[in-house]
Write an enzyme that holds these catalytic residues in place. Sequence first.
Site, PDB file in Angstrom:
ATOM      1  N   THR A 175      26.989  50.153  45.688  1.00  7.89           N
ATOM      2  CA  THR A 175      27.874  50.624  47.196  1.00  7.89           C
ATOM      3  C   THR A 175      29.117  50.313  46.583  1.00  7.89           C
ATOM      4  O   THR A 175      30.302  50.667  47.683  1.00  7.89           O
ATOM      5  CB  THR A 175      27.406  49.863  48.297  1.00  7.89           C
ATOM      6  OG1 THR A 175      27.694  48.195  47.559  1.00  7.89           O
ATOM      7  CG2 THR A 175      26.278  50.245  48.900  1.00  7.89           C
ATOM      8  N   SER A 218      40.176  48.353  40.503  1.00  7.35           N
ATOM      9  CA  SER A 218      40.991  46.679  41.371  1.00  7.35           C
ATOM     10  C   SER A 218      41.239  45.980  40.319  1.00  7.35           C
ATOM     11  O   SER A 218      42.608  46.160  39.187  1.00  7.35           O
ATOM     12  CB  SER A 218      40.089  46.497  42.385  1.00  7.35           C
ATOM     13  OG  SER A 218      40.837  45.558  42.840  1.00  7.35           O
ATOM     14  N   HIS A 219      40.988  44.936  40.641  1.00  9.92           N
ATOM     15  CA  HIS A 219      42.107  43.281  40.030  1.00  9.92           C
ATOM     16  C   HIS A 219      40.742  42.549  38.888  1.00  9.92           C
ATOM     17  O   HIS A 219      41.056  41.378  38.107  1.00  9.92           O
ATOM     18  CB  HIS A 219      42.407  42.225  41.071  1.00  9.92           C
ATOM     19  CG  HIS A 219      40.449  41.892  41.531  1.00  9.92           C
ATOM     20  ND1 HIS A 219      40.727  42.142  43.350  1.00  9.92           N
ATOM     21  CD2 HIS A 219      39.717  40.917  41.148  1.00  9.92           C
ATOM     22  CE1 HIS A 219      39.566  41.547  43.584  1.00  9.92           C
ATOM     23  NE2 HIS A 219      38.587  41.579  42.308  1.00  9.92           N
ATOM     24  N   LYS A 228      40.842  47.956  53.260  1.00 11.38           N
ATOM     25  CA  LYS A 228      41.799  46.731  52.872  1.00 11.38           C
ATOM     26  C   LYS A 228      43.054  47.733  52.368  1.00 11.38           C
ATOM     27  O   LYS A 228      43.327  48.321  51.844  1.00 11.38           O
ATOM     28  CB  LYS A 228      41.132  45.597  52.164  1.00 11.38           C
ATOM     29  CG  LYS A 228      40.965  46.379  51.138  1.00 11.38           C
ATOM     30  CD  LYS A 228      40.884  44.947  50.487  1.00 11.38           C
ATOM     31  CE  LYS A 228      39.467  45.718  49.433  1.00 11.38           C
ATOM     32  NZ  LYS A 228      37.605  46.193  49.545  1.00 11.38           N
ATOM     33  N   GLU A 265      37.950  36.888  53.297  1.00 15.67           N
ATOM     34  CA  GLU A 265      38.380  35.892  52.612  1.00 15.67           C
ATOM     35  C   GLU A 265      39.247  36.130  51.386  1.00 15.67           C
ATOM     36  O   GLU A 265      40.060  35.438  50.884  1.00 15.67           O
ATOM     37  CB  GLU A 265      37.041  34.579  52.636  1.00 15.67           C
ATOM     38  CG  GLU A 265      36.269  34.574  51.896  1.00 15.67           C
ATOM     39  CD  GLU A 265      36.049  34.743  50.651  1.00 15.67           C
ATOM     40  OE1 GLU A 265      37.364  33.627  50.074  1.00 15.67           O
ATOM     41  OE2 GLU A 265      35.405  35.860  49.623  1.00 15.67           O
ATOM     42  N   ALA A 266      38.095  37.243  50.486  1.00 14.90           N
ATOM     43  CA  ALA A 266      38.572  37.824  49.176  1.00 14.90           C
ATOM     44  C   ALA A 266      39.972  38.021  49.276  1.00 14.90           C
ATOM     45  O   ALA A 266      40.408  39.162  48.254  1.00 14.90           O
ATOM     46  CB  ALA A 266      37.691  37.893  48.591  1.00 14.90           C
ATOM     47  N   ASP A 276      46.180  47.597  42.743  1.00 16.95           N
ATOM     48  CA  ASP A 276      45.600  48.629  42.842  1.00 16.95           C
ATOM     49  C   ASP A 276      46.062  48.641  43.844  1.00 16.95           C
ATOM     50  O   ASP A 276      46.178  48.927  45.081  1.00 16.95           O
ATOM     51  CB  ASP A 276      43.678  48.706  42.988  1.00 16.95           C
ATOM     52  CG  ASP A 276      42.543  48.323  43.863  1.00 16.95           C
ATOM     53  OD1 ASP A 276      43.271  47.299  44.131  1.00 16.95           O
ATOM     54  OD2 ASP A 276      41.945  48.943  44.933  1.00 16.95           O
TER      55      ASP A 276
END
Length: 601
Positions: free
Chosen positions: A49, A149-150, A414, A401-402, A303
């Site tokens: 996913t 991403s991170h 997001k 929460e992230a 990103d």
Amino acid sequence: MDSALKDLVEQWLRLDPNEATRAEVQKLIDEENIVELKKRMSPRIEFGTAGLRGRMEAGWARMNDLIIIQASQGLCAYVLGNVQDARTRGVVIGHDHRHHSDKWAKLTAAVFIDHGVPVYFHHGLVHTPLVPFTVKAQKAACGVMITASHNPKQDNGYKVYWENARQIIEPHDKGISNSILAHQEPRPLNLESLLGSPLLREFDDSEYLKYISSLCHYRSLNEQTSLKFVNTSMHGVSDPPMSKAFALFGLPKYIPVEAQQQPDPEFPTVKFPNPEEKGLCSDLAIATANEAGADYILAQDPDSDRFAAAEKGLDGKWIQFTGDQLGTLFASACLDDYKASGKPLAKLAMVASTVSSKMIEAMAHSEGFRFAECLTGFKYIGNTALSLVQEGYEVPFGYEEAIGFMFGSDLRDKDGVAASVMFAELVVTLNKAGKTASTHLKELYERYGYFQTSNSYFICTEQATINAIFARLRNFDGQAISGGTPRYPSTIAGLEVTRVRDLTVGYDSGNPPSYRPTLPLSSGHMIQFRAENKADGTKITLTTRHVLYLPRQTSGTEPKIKYYLEGSGKDAVAVGELLRKVVQELSDVWMEADKNGLGRP
């Protein structure tokens, strides 16, 4: 070299179109480095996913040209077979600044164009939210973003959005994975002719910026504010869209952390490019903010789909907000705006992941709007929001929460840029009223109850040990009957366990008579406990979670037992002490950390 490994190596050398990665593998063969060859070749990196995410190296277990081509061939075939009019609707493809991102985006575009599918392609760097936004705006069949991403600098990824502009969920993840395995032979691709293809269509951020502008409610106040903001892009791609967004909101130009302002795939000034870590309040950000006399520090991950913030306290120290605290502030602002609109609160809904704070749930009970929780990840948050809209609700906000936050109806994912300007506008309005984000948060605690989180993890690389720990939690007193109701712990830190929801075995003590959870089952282990001191109303919510660790999947699958703990009550000191006791009992009694050799961060 055994025969199975030999077959994998030979297949790789036959199929890989990239001379450099073929040479990587040949060098390992020549050095007889069997250990490294096994790591590179097996197990194959698997599409899930979250798409694909892993280390950039040669081999079936890594991210490289061949894996990108095969993934794109499989995705293309699946989309053509499952999305109506896909060949005319086209797909959206974007990329960030990481090593190989530009080439892999072009390889992906070339595969779709080779199959006669139009591609909306951005020739520069984009922040991730622009891809799902464009999928919706263009009514495209799907979207692909090349980003990790991170993650650390050695990684890159392949993220897929479905035709509804949400991240993919079941059954599409399995369908795409199977399609990839069925389309292994790479077709010859000519990247030089890509730019001349009539099927290549450019997209820009003009419509996205209209969406950002629509989120602004207090432009005149923004233009008058004396607040100063420092912003760090953490060597990522957020600076251009952030500058445009600040201008659209009428906010004063932020002061950039110059050493981290420009995209740099080496991330030279941060150990780990994640603003959840100490990167937000790094020496560079604090030094820039102190020198400028700034009031707030803002940060986006590389990103730019996540957002973090810090406030300078009265004592001169910087207060970094947690994701749950930011979520609470945003939810309160959305609630105030909805009230001001005069619309009935019964039609308002907000969404958060099940491991996020329960403070919005408390707000919803108090104020009369709908709160919905879902599994962790925006693939679930976005789709839950869509379902609520179909039921007749408005869903202006959702979060996890992230440090992931979603605003408005035009983008159900997001967005770090949207979150940044929404936070900036919020603190401008608070400043006008003589408040700060932290003082307003205290007011919300007084109104809805004090909520404090304590999230962390235990390190365990042995899957058998992890399975045994969770099996013991499901038969804590040793009295459970095979096939019967599990027997979970009944108390923790002196509190009575009032509800248990196990999304692995499909049990929810709070949902009689079926005792089936309303949330879908989770992969790996996931059990949530709610406990309460009924004398003083102090409560905790504790979620223990482990996703099965597979080396071929590096996104969200780690050798950890994570716990998400939140306490609530009227007394902040008492809640803090309670959380300490809960963590101690969780470690010593529930996890048996010493006996099981569990590590701590």
